[in-house]
Design a protein around this motif. Structure first.
Motif, PDB file in Angstrom:
ATOM      1  N   VAL A   1      -1.183   0.547   8.068  1.00 48.67           N
ATOM      2  CA  VAL A   1      -0.400   2.015   7.842  1.00 48.67           C
ATOM      3  C   VAL A   1       0.803   1.895   8.127  1.00 48.67           C
ATOM      4  CG1 VAL A   1      -1.291   4.463   8.170  1.00 48.67           C
ATOM      5  CG2 VAL A   1      -3.085   3.016   7.244  1.00 48.67           C
TER       6      VAL A   1
ATOM      7  N   ARG B   1      -4.102   0.716   1.723  1.00 50.57           N
ATOM      8  CA  ARG B   1      -4.981   0.429   0.594  1.00 50.57           C
ATOM      9  C   ARG B   1      -4.145  -0.391  -0.624  1.00 50.57           C
ATOM     10  NH1 ARG B   1      -8.492   4.409  -2.678  1.00 50.57           N
ATOM     11  NH2 ARG B   1     -10.811   3.204  -2.448  1.00 50.57           N
TER      12      ARG B   1
ATOM     13  N   SER C   1      -4.731   0.401  11.072  1.00 52.98           N
ATOM     14  CA  SER C   1      -3.515   0.983  11.587  1.00 52.98           C
ATOM     15  C   SER C   1      -2.213   0.697  11.571  1.00 52.98           C
ATOM     16  CB  SER C   1      -4.066   2.204  12.729  1.00 52.98           C
ATOM     17  OG  SER C   1      -4.105   1.230  14.179  1.00 52.98           O
TER      18      SER C   1
ATOM     19  N   PRO D   1     -11.370   2.053   5.577  1.00 46.32           N
ATOM     20  CA  PRO D   1      -9.973   3.220   5.986  1.00 46.32           C
ATOM     21  C   PRO D   1      -9.122   1.471   6.105  1.00 46.32           C
ATOM     22  CG  PRO D   1     -10.892   4.286   7.157  1.00 46.32           C
ATOM     23  CD  PRO D   1     -12.416   3.311   6.818  1.00 46.32           C
TER      24      PRO D   1
ATOM     25  N   ARG E   1      -0.872   5.461   3.888  1.00 47.44           N
ATOM     26  CA  ARG E   1      -2.712   5.307   3.705  1.00 47.44           C
ATOM     27  C   ARG E   1      -3.210   4.186   2.567  1.00 47.44           C
ATOM     28  NH1 ARG E   1      -4.773  10.031   6.292  1.00 47.44           N
ATOM     29  NH2 ARG E   1      -4.572   8.988   8.542  1.00 47.44           N
TER      30      ARG E   1
END
Length: 184
Positions: free
Chosen positions: A47, A83, A44, A41, A79
């Motif tokens: 994001v 990415r 943070s 992922p 997100r």
């Protein structure tokens, strides 16, 4: 056909080779095949940066968004953007590595060549053509033979990075559609 003795030996071996048992051991081996981190992922902080960009609010946080469907759509889009950004950077790095490897040198003086380019076959060939000590030539030949399979590996890595970029772009399109439906 296996005998009873072989089956007993197989059972004993199977008891010893069950893999990691503790949570710490499992966490350690879970990263064994990690090479580029693009399946993880996004961080943070990336994001959060994208959440602020999407909402146009520099003080927005993920916690203040709440649990609504619109908030989840914003987070999903953030997100996807993070990415995609990470995949594009990795793809750019793969392109630069491939370009560096495949560039050719027309430098007549081999000593003027950048020593960081020793993995480039053109540079090594220039060194081989020059009049160096035999040991140096032998060492350069070893370097050339060791790097023969580097070009296919770099091309394979570029194809892999391209795949991750396409996946991230697809994820972004889907997240954008969901977000635009919520904000409409």
């Amino acid at each position: 056909m296996t005998t009873e003795r072989q089956r007993a030996a197989n059972r004993r071996n199977a008891r010893r080779s069950t893999g990691p048992r503790s949570a710490a051991e499992r966490a350690k081996v879970a990263r064994n095949a990690l090479k580029h981190g693009l399946t993880l992922p996004p961080p943070s902080e990336d994001v959060l940066r994208w959440v602020r960009i999407i909402l146009g609010d520099a003080s927005a946080t993920v916690e203040t968004l709440g649990d609504g469907v619109g908030s989840q759509a914003v987070i999903a889009l953030a997100r996807a953007e993070a990415r995609l950004e990470r995949a594009q950077v990795a793809e750019r790095d793969a392109v630069l590595a491939l370009q560096k490897y495949t560039k050719t040198h027309a430098e007549p003086d081999p000593f003027a060549l950048d020593l960081l380019d020793l993995d480039d076959p053109a540079v090594l060939a220039t060194y081989l053509k020059s009049r160096h000590v035999g040991i140096t030539k032998k060492g350069i030949r070893i370097l050339i033979s060791a790097s023969d399979n580097r070009l296919p590996k770099l091309r394979k890595r570029l194809r892999l990075m391209d795949r991750y970029v396409r996946e991230a772009e697809r994820e972004k399109r889907q997240a954008y559609r969901a977000w635009s439906e919520m904000s409409a």
